[in-house]
Design an enzyme around this catalytic site. Structure first.
Site, mmCIF file in Angstrom:
data_model
loop_
_atom_site.group_PDB
_atom_site.id
_atom_site.type_symbol
_atom_site.label_atom_id
_atom_site.label_comp_id
_atom_site.label_asym_id
_atom_site.label_seq_id
_atom_site.Cartn_x
_atom_site.Cartn_y
_atom_site.Cartn_z
ATOM 1 N N CYS A 1 0.839 -1.201 0.000
ATOM 2 C CA CYS A 1 0.000 0.000 0.000
ATOM 3 C C CYS A 1 0.878 1.258 0.000
ATOM 4 C CB CYS A 1 -0.968 -0.033 1.184
ATOM 5 S SG CYS A 1 -2.332 1.144 1.027
ATOM 6 N N HIS B 1 -3.695 -5.178 0.572
ATOM 7 C CA HIS B 1 -3.159 -5.708 1.828
ATOM 8 C C HIS B 1 -3.206 -7.240 1.824
ATOM 9 C CE1 HIS B 1 -2.705 -1.933 4.074
ATOM 10 N NE2 HIS B 1 -3.731 -1.519 3.364
ATOM 11 N N GLU C 1 -1.960 -9.181 3.989
ATOM 12 C CA GLU C 1 -1.947 -9.714 5.351
ATOM 13 C C GLU C 1 -3.337 -9.919 5.937
ATOM 14 O OE1 GLU C 1 -1.564 -5.180 5.803
ATOM 15 O OE2 GLU C 1 -1.007 -6.750 4.382
#
Length: 295
Positions: A81, A166, A168
């Site tokens: 990001c 993202h 994660e």
């Protein structure tokens, strides 16, 4: 501990989650401030470096930056990001404010597979959270995926990889595979970290640091202070005194549960401060949430 993955913190709400995902793979990870000197980072001999997301803009006057030499060390870098925008900005690309902010699910159209996207299904769902976007790639970089915006770029020769989304978070369907590709396929990290090793190491460090002195800890009953309390208590026992403040704003019976759990179960020395009247009297008649917070 060296030879792990360093995560540079640019203010993302997901920093701890990135670290957790990597540790769940059996690989040590450590979160450091974005402005940690390059020499300090290199002394840790990281197998890879992750540049986290963050709320600011690379074009802002006081933008959070890293030393450009970070990219010249031969250490694999993953920009997430803001980390992608930062990489593009520092290495000769262009970043501009998007037509509209993008928050939520998007489909990842893979244009050209990279080592980071190896085995990732085309059009899988990824999670976006950004306002700025990369408008022009830095020299030497390739477009790997898009989602209406440039979503993934890489320079395989320099082992620099970036994603606008993202990986994660659980909403990114194949984010775990991407992180594994980076940690094992690109960084060649070893599975040599266990939580028990970390606990033992931390207890030893606390014991050495405190010596025969005493420690006071503010115990809220939340996760952070509770973990700190248990680790410190294991290290120095009765040299630790915990202070628990009952503000009158706790959940039903929470004060009693904290005293029972940590006092009776863990046998910690806890001082209870009954401050209900002090807090509630100052909040009486106040309805505005922000005014309450400041009080």
């Amino acid at each position: 501990m060296n030879n792990g993955i360093i995560i540079l913190d640019f203010g993302s709400q997901y920093n701890q989650l990135i670290g957790r995902r990597i540790r769940e793979m059996g690989v040590y990870s450590e979160i450091l401030p974005f402005n940690t000197p390059l020499q300090t980072i290199l002394e840790k001999q990281p197998k890879g470096i992750i540049l986290s997301g963050g709320p600011s803009s690379v074009n802002a006057e006081n933008a959070h930056l890293v030393e450009k030499e970070l990219y010249e060390q031969g250490i694999p870098v993953l920009g997430i990001c803001y980390g992608m925008q930062l990489t593009a900005h520092l290495l000769g690309g262009k970043v501009h404010k998007g037509v509209k902010g993008e928050y939520g699910k998007a489909h990842l159209e893979i244009v050209k597979e990279s080592s980071l996207l190896k085995g990732v299904t085309n059009n899988s769902i990824v999670w976006m959270s950004h306002f700025d976007e990369v408008g022009q790639l830095p020299p030497g970089f390739e477009l790997n995926a898009q989602s209406g915006v440039i979503a993934s770029i890489s320079n395989e020769d320099r082992k620099i990889y970036c994603v606008q989304f993202h990986p994660e978070v659980s909403h990114t369907e194949e984010g775990g595979k991407m992180l594994e590709n980076f940690v094992f396929g690109i960084c060649d990290a070893e599975k040599n970290w266990k939580l028990t090793n970390y606990i033992d190491k931390t207890i030893t460090e606390i014991r050495e640091k405190v010596g025969d002195q005493k420690v006071i800890l503010g115990l809220s009953g939340g996760v952070d202070s509770s973990v700190a309390a248990v680790l410190i208590h294991r290290a120095i026992g009765d040299q630790l005194t915990c202070i628990f403040v009952d503000t009158g704003l706790l959940r039903k019976d929470e004060g009693k549960k904290v005293m029972d759990n940590y006092g009776e179960h863990f046998h910690m020395n806890i001082k209870l401060v009954d401050a209900k009247e002090r807090f509630l009297s100052k909040l009486a008649g106040v309805d505005d949430p922000e005014a309450k917070r400041k009080i």
